[in-house]
Design an enzyme around this catalytic site. Sequence first.
Site, short mmCIF file in Angstrom:
data_model
loop_
_atom_site.label_atom_id
_atom_site.label_comp_id
_atom_site.label_asym_id
_atom_site.label_seq_id
_atom_site.Cartn_x
_atom_site.Cartn_y
_atom_site.Cartn_z
N SER A 265 -6.08 9.54 8.19
CA SER A 265 -7.11 8.75 7.52
C SER A 265 -7.94 9.66 6.63
O SER A 265 -7.98 10.87 6.83
CB SER A 265 -8.01 8.08 8.54
OG SER A 265 -8.84 9.05 9.15
N LYS A 266 -8.55 9.06 5.65
CA LYS A 266 -9.37 9.84 4.74
C LYS A 266 -10.50 10.53 5.49
O LYS A 266 -10.87 11.65 5.20
CB LYS A 266 -9.93 8.93 3.65
CG LYS A 266 -8.95 8.69 2.54
CD LYS A 266 -9.37 7.51 1.70
CE LYS A 266 -8.16 6.67 1.33
NZ LYS A 266 -8.48 5.25 1.24
N ARG A 267 -11.02 9.79 6.47
CA ARG A 267 -12.12 10.32 7.25
C ARG A 267 -11.75 11.65 7.90
O ARG A 267 -12.54 12.56 8.02
CB ARG A 267 -12.48 9.31 8.33
CG ARG A 267 -13.95 9.03 8.47
CD ARG A 267 -14.18 8.08 9.63
NE ARG A 267 -14.16 8.78 10.90
CZ ARG A 267 -15.16 9.54 11.35
NH1 ARG A 267 -16.23 9.70 10.63
NH2 ARG A 267 -15.08 10.13 12.52
#
Length: 501
Positions: A265-267
């Site tokens: 995920s980008k997170r």
Amino acid sequence: MVRTRFAPSPTGALHIGGVRTALFSFLLARSLGGQFFLRIEDTDRARFKPGTIQQIMDSLRWTGIDFDAGPDHASLSKLGEDFPGALPDAANHGIPGPFVQSERLHLYREHAEKLVAQGVAYRCNETPEELQRMRLEAEAAKRTFTFKKANRLRADVQPGDPGHHIRLDMPIMGQAVLDDLVMGRVTFEYANVDDPVIVKGDGSATYHLAAMYDDWAMGVTHIIRSTEWLASVPKHLYLFHVSGWPMPKFGHVPNVNGEDGKKLSKRKGAPSMFEFRDAGYLPEAAMNYLALLGWAPGGGDEQNVFTSAELFAKFSMAHVGSSPAIFSYPKLDWLNGTHIRRLAPDDLAGRLMPFLKKAGITVETPEQKAMLARVIPLVQERLKRLTEIGPLVDFAFVKTIPPVPRELLIGPKMEQHLSLFALKAARDVLGTQQFDDDAGLEKTMRDLCDELKLKPNQLFTIIRNAISGKTVTPPLFGLMGVIGKDVCLARIDAAIQTLSA
RNA sequence: GGCCCCAUCGUCUAGAGGCCUAGGACGAAGCCCUCUCAAGGCUUAAACACGGGUUCGAAUCCCGUUGGGGUCACCA
């Protein structure tokens, strides 16, 4: 004719998992001589992030995934998202657009009304709060909450009622069966599938309606998407069924996970394709690696290195694996090295330019360009990533290098005075040499080794360090030829100074 | 938690009942080559999650367990 698509929502930069899904969809079309297009799913205006459409298109194209149709200048201008590299208007190769869903809202709306008229969809007006309360009650009673038509709080919602939404009236019994291209046969009980909202209170369509409508309207034959959609399959199958649309094939490709085994995920810092580009990876290697992440030629074919043309020829959904893969760099690095070695030297030179610039090495004059051309063959097989070019060649592009520390000028298993003696001897011999013949240079230096009773490693190390200031360089004699006699002798003289002090 | 999916070396995978004393690639280790670093060559270590079946025979089929993932929004 096979037609596939990639349909991201413009809510952020594409990361590697998304690009891989796009790649499989693209490769399926290319392998079957079909078409592939890009559609932007922006039905949720609140989540729209400006600039991401360009990011998506650029990163796809950087990877080598090009599309036969997609958002064009006209569509993008309406969103205020136009950019110079976008698709020319109406370059859609017969695929019906527009390819931005916000321009198609009326179509979805129209179709939903038709479904209501048909009696397979219905209006309702439960508020989010009411829905939430129903869920909580179900949870308290340890029941799973499944919204069916019978659960409506008010059954008399009229077409003109403000803010009402429309749900698809799913069967309450029986099962939905999908023969998935990747997962095989998957079965769902209708009894535990919610009636999905297909039109929201604001009149816009949800994914379920919009995406399926478009896939039908745009003639998609194979819906290739990520496994996060698997759970909605019964809704989609049923929507196709009640709409009377011919059923496409579905292929749900597994996730790409990070080193921790969890979904990227980008997170958690999942890299965008631009980061790969900037980290010195070749698009050829990126595509090759991504293809191998979940796909293998199979049938006893053990090839690992592929050009895009080879991928087009060999790719098949039948060999896409059904288990999630973990992304890891070592194999990507290796593939990048092999693709770098396959590049024509002048091609490599071109791709190296931005990285040379970043390393503070200017290559502008004809002399500098000639220098680069001569240096390429020396470095090509020792580059894993384009970013590594700087330290490998920087000393060849400058007149003078910083003073080389004394420790570096003492050869392996040698004393300072012996090293100095050897260096002086080398300087004397080199002073009489032509530098335009690598082999000749090497020959005379090897002769000198014999004479001095030194190992090549001992003498060459001293010379290398004196000339480059580094312990790791491309082959010495090739380098000396490139750098030139004057500069080499000057650096050796400087080293002699250092050692004498 | 409900539903769904997945499960072969550390990683990516081949394998569709006997071809498997499980193959390849990356990575690791060692050797060779060698002016450093690479590249290249050779070699080694390394896996069928577990337990039951079915079968003459199972990594391959079935069931269960465990583990992992996805999904349960008027987001996509």
